[in-house]
Enzyme design. Structure first.
Site, mmCIF file in Angstrom:
data_model
loop_
_atom_site.group_PDB
_atom_site.id
_atom_site.type_symbol
_atom_site.label_atom_id
_atom_site.label_comp_id
_atom_site.label_asym_id
_atom_site.label_seq_id
_atom_site.Cartn_x
_atom_site.Cartn_y
_atom_site.Cartn_z
ATOM 1 C CB CYS A 293 -0.891 0.025 1.220
ATOM 2 S SG CYS A 293 -1.869 -1.458 1.417
ATOM 3 N NE ARG B 260 4.425 1.738 -0.935
ATOM 4 C CZ ARG B 260 5.162 1.907 0.153
ATOM 5 N NH1 ARG B 260 6.226 2.686 0.120
ATOM 6 N NH2 ARG B 260 4.841 1.325 1.284
ATOM 7 C CD1 TRP C 41 -0.136 -5.858 -3.565
ATOM 8 C CD2 TRP C 41 -0.267 -6.816 -1.555
ATOM 9 N NE1 TRP C 41 0.355 -7.147 -3.676
ATOM 10 C CE2 TRP C 41 0.279 -7.750 -2.467
ATOM 11 C CE3 TRP C 41 -0.452 -7.219 -0.228
ATOM 12 C CZ2 TRP C 41 0.645 -9.047 -2.089
ATOM 13 C CZ3 TRP C 41 -0.082 -8.510 0.143
ATOM 14 C CH2 TRP C 41 0.459 -9.395 -0.782
ATOM 15 C CG ASN D 141 0.223 2.094 3.867
ATOM 16 O OD1 ASN D 141 -0.850 2.053 3.266
ATOM 17 N ND2 ASN D 141 1.331 2.553 3.325
ATOM 18 N N GLY D 142 -0.540 -1.093 6.833
ATOM 19 C CA GLY D 142 -0.179 -1.966 7.951
ATOM 20 C C GLY D 142 -1.271 -2.996 8.183
ATOM 21 C CD GLU E 9 18.015 -12.342 -8.074
ATOM 22 O OE1 GLU E 9 17.494 -12.897 -7.092
ATOM 23 O OE2 GLU E 9 17.536 -11.340 -8.620
ATOM 24 C CE LYS F 47 14.751 -10.574 -10.458
ATOM 25 N NZ LYS F 47 15.211 -10.028 -9.234
ATOM 26 C CD GLU G 130 10.709 -10.926 -9.252
ATOM 27 O OE1 GLU G 130 9.948 -10.490 -8.390
ATOM 28 O OE2 GLU G 130 11.947 -10.760 -9.205
ATOM 29 C CG HIS H 180 20.798 -37.075 -5.223
ATOM 30 N ND1 HIS H 180 21.252 -38.314 -4.821
ATOM 31 C CD2 HIS H 180 21.893 -36.369 -5.576
ATOM 32 C CE1 HIS H 180 22.575 -38.340 -4.906
ATOM 33 N NE2 HIS H 180 22.987 -37.165 -5.361
ATOM 34 C CE LYS I 111 11.808 -2.293 -6.200
ATOM 35 N NZ LYS I 111 12.656 -3.302 -6.843
HETATM 36 O O1 M6R Z 1 13.321 -4.318 -0.426
HETATM 37 P P1 M6R Z 1 13.950 -5.662 -0.156
HETATM 38 O O2 M6R Z 1 15.267 -5.805 -0.817
HETATM 39 O O3 M6R Z 1 14.008 -5.991 1.303
HETATM 40 O O4 M6R Z 1 12.961 -6.704 -0.823
HETATM 41 C C1 M6R Z 1 13.156 -8.081 -0.666
HETATM 42 C C2 M6R Z 1 12.329 -8.872 -1.652
HETATM 43 O O5 M6R Z 1 10.974 -8.614 -1.462
HETATM 44 C C3 M6R Z 1 12.698 -8.550 -3.101
HETATM 45 O O6 M6R Z 1 14.052 -8.742 -3.355
HETATM 46 C C4 M6R Z 1 11.885 -9.423 -4.074
HETATM 47 O O7 M6R Z 1 12.279 -10.751 -3.957
HETATM 48 C C5 M6R Z 1 12.036 -8.908 -5.506
HETATM 49 N N1 M6R Z 1 10.755 -8.785 -6.133
HETATM 50 C C6 M6R Z 1 12.842 -9.775 -6.372
HETATM 51 O O8 M6R Z 1 12.986 -9.272 -7.664
#
Ligand code: M6R
Length: 606
Positions: A2, A27, A76, A100-101, A479, A483, A486, A502, A601
């Site tokens: 949010c 966000r 959100w 928010n929260g 990683e 990527k 997502e 395995h 985000k």
């Molecule tokens: O803001 P942060 O680096 O703490 O965020 C951590 C994860 O939420 C963030 O890296 C997330 O995995 C990304 N969407 C990956 O691309």
């Protein structure tokens, strides 16, 4: 997650709010709304809907009135589905509120104060509006304090009271609020991105204080009514650095910015060829007095931690653990005053990481954080901070934040190795010289991005995909795989290639492409054997391989040659290549690359 904006001043309030909500879109959200106070009638009008800020803009365009102040929100969904009535702002009696929260005890509050009749939505936030309205007898500060005393959970609350003119009130616990005043008026937001169009001076509202905004005055008081001087910070982000700069998506722009971001991250931290944290105020004792290291982070930031773990083990031979922040507190971690905790976060607001840092500090550990957003909650909670200087990262998929986190880790490892007597001065300088080559090497990969686009077309139709590698290659692929999944929604799994036999090799068929990384010379022959195993089971294989060792398999496989660095640094060119792979798959599929479904985000709920 949010986003919040509040504004009172001389500009067109509605436009300021809508523009700010657009800036907060990154966000992640599913609904949006604003409330504006009509200057003539004094009524507060609410416009809200499920969908995009552009949908909200269309609704708002139908009616235009002169407004003196307003508040806005991107939601959100957590409590209650995605629909118009669950969107914020919520209005109950004299109170209009955005939140928010998470309010953990909202059900008890409904029962204890008999609020059910006041509620039109399924949200915990509307319960706060109803409680505030119940307690409000003309004194906003009193009502806010009484309400906050009853809340369990995290909150940033921004409130308009019907009889308080063009004044905005706010308070918070954990969930951040930043605020500023400038010649156009006074404003607050959930993060700086929404304010930087007006000013780069801002302050973080302290927890359990009351912020009062009028067009020409901003007042901060503690809960005892004492006025408190805000501690202003200056952001070094320019607004235009947050634009797309001619690229179709932020993700592509941010991938392309990496050479410069790495330079900005290391520039002031290398003196006479040696790593130097004196400008950051990080003392060597932090590195020499610890017996073990614990890295805490989520998602991509956690993957940066896994690369650091491999470096620390091989270079420093120290005990190190990488913990998912969301699991950390519940796993009885071995943490004490001899533990150096390194928290990694782009946003500096990830709630799991923030709570884990607080926990580690309670257990006596010293905490160093690696953060991109200045003055963020994790940065403030930590004993020391190393900022990554990547500039604003807007795309949900983290790219330049990751590689700048890696750059900081290389500096930490070098400084630690030297201060603990593991590296000589010459060895340290040689390590740093290789790090300084990174921007040039990354540029070489970026120049060949069309070739990676061709590779991307080969995996476009895949439903499932494997990424395989050993050692550091496996860390990079974790990683790369995150990527890809997502932004492209392809089910992708990174596997240590020796583990395939395995179990998971049962899933390899001609319909499961395999992406392999081969960048570590000492592991090459074993990695190539594992690649043969999947190829002989029908899989199409694409290999990202260090150039100088790629000759040995010329012609046998589809290979993208990565420019040479020392093995420990191959993570850098390989990461850029894997980011581009994910980006092209997503954009070729026609997806909204910057805003993948369901993702946010900034993850501010546990
Ligand atoms: O803001 P942060 O680096 O703490 O965020 C951590 C994860 O939420 C963030 O890296 C997330 O995995 C990304 N969407 C990956 O691309």
């Amino acid at each position: 997650m949010c986003g919040i904006i509040g504004y009172t001043g001389s500009e067109d309030v509605r436009e300021v709010l809508l523009d700010a909500l657009e800036l907060l879109e990154y966000r992640g959200y599913d609904s949006a709304g604003i409330a504006v106070r009509d200057k003539e009638s004094g009524n507060t009008q609410v416009f809200k809907c499920a969908g995009r800020v552009s949908d909200l803009r269309a609704i708002c365009a139908t009616e235009r009135v002169l407004c003196g102040c307003g508040i806005g929100h991107t939601r959100w969904a957590t409590h209650g589905g995605v629909n118009d009535s669950n969107a914020h702002p919520h209005q109950v009696g004299k109170v209009t509120l955005v939140h928010n929260g998470i309010i953990e005890n909202y059900r008890e509050l409904i029962t204890d104060y008999d609020l059910a009749g006041d509620l039109k939505s399924e949200t915990d936030s509307e319960v706060v509006a109803a409680l505030l309205n119940r307690f409000y007898e003309g004194d906003p500060a009193e009502a806010i304090k009484k309400t906050v005393a009853k809340l369990k959970g995290t909150f940033a609350l921004v409130v308009l009271f019907a009889d308080q003119g063009d004044t905005i009130f706010s308070t918070r616990n954990v969930s951040p609020i930043v605020a500023t005043s400038c010649k156009e008026g006074a404003m607050l937001a959930s993060d700086l991105t929404a304010l930087c169009r007006f000013t780069n001076r801002y302050f973080v509202v302290p927890e359990y204080h009351i912020l009062t905004l009028t067009a020409d005055k901003l007042t901060l008081t503690d809960f005892d009514g004492h006025e408190v001087e805000p501690e202003y910070l200056t952001a070094d982000w320019e607004l235009n650095s947050a634009g797309k700069g001619g690229y179709p998506f932020y993700m592509e722009k941010e991938i392309m910015e990496q050479p410069e971001a790495i330079e900005n991250t290391i520039a002031n931290r290398v003196k006479s060829g040696m790593p130097d944290f004196s400008l950051d105020g990080v003392p060597d004792s932090l590195f020499t007095d610890c017996e073990r290291i614990s890295i805490i982070a989520c998602g991509t930031a956690m993957h940066a931690g896994l690369v650091a773990q491999a470096l620390v083990k091989s270079i420093l031979h120290m005990h190190i653990e990488v913990e998912m922040a969301s699991e950390f507190m519940y796993s009885d971690p071995v943490i004490d005053e001899k533990t150096l905790v390194i928290a990694v976060s782009q946003s500096g607001e990830t709630i799991d990481t923030l709570e884990a840092v607080k926990y580690a500090k309670r257990r006596g550990a010293k905490c160093l954080s690696v953060i991109n957003v200045k003055g963020s909650s994790i940065a403030r909670e930590s004993d020391y901070v190393l900022y990554t200087n990547a500039g604003p990262e807007i795309a949900v998929a983290s790219t330049k934040a990751y590689t700048t986190q890696l750059a900081v880790f290389y500096l930490i490892v070098a400084r630690m190795a030297h201060s603990r007597g593991v590296f000589t001065t010459e060895e340290t300088q040689s390590f740093i010289r290789e790090l300084q080559r990174t921007p040039e090497v990354m540029k070489k990969v970026l120049e060949r991005r069309r070739d990676i686009h061709v590779v991307a077309k080969k995996v476009l139709a895949a439903k499932d995909l494997f990424m395989i590698g050993r050692g550091l290659d496996y860390s990079i692929l974790l990683e790369g795989s995150l990527k890809l999944k997502e932004v492209s929604y392809i089910h992708s799994e990174a596997y240590a290639s020796g583990e395939l036999k395995h179990g998971p090799i049962a899933l390899i068929t001609q319909d499961t492409p395999v992406v392999a990384a081969v960048t570590q010379e000492k592991l090459m022959s074993k990695e190539l054997s594992n690649i043969k195993e999947v190829k002989s089971r029908g899989a199409d294989v694409v290999i990202f391989m260090k150039e100088s060792i790629a000759e040995s398999i010329e012609g046998e496989y589809e290979v993208f040659k990565l420019p040479d660095m020392q093995d420990e640094f191959m993570v850098m060119p390989a990461s850029v290549a894997l980011q581009l792979l994910a980006y092209y798959v997503s954009s070729d599929k026609g997806y909204d690359v910057d805003k993948p479904r369901n993702l946010a985000k900034v993850v501010t709920v546990e």
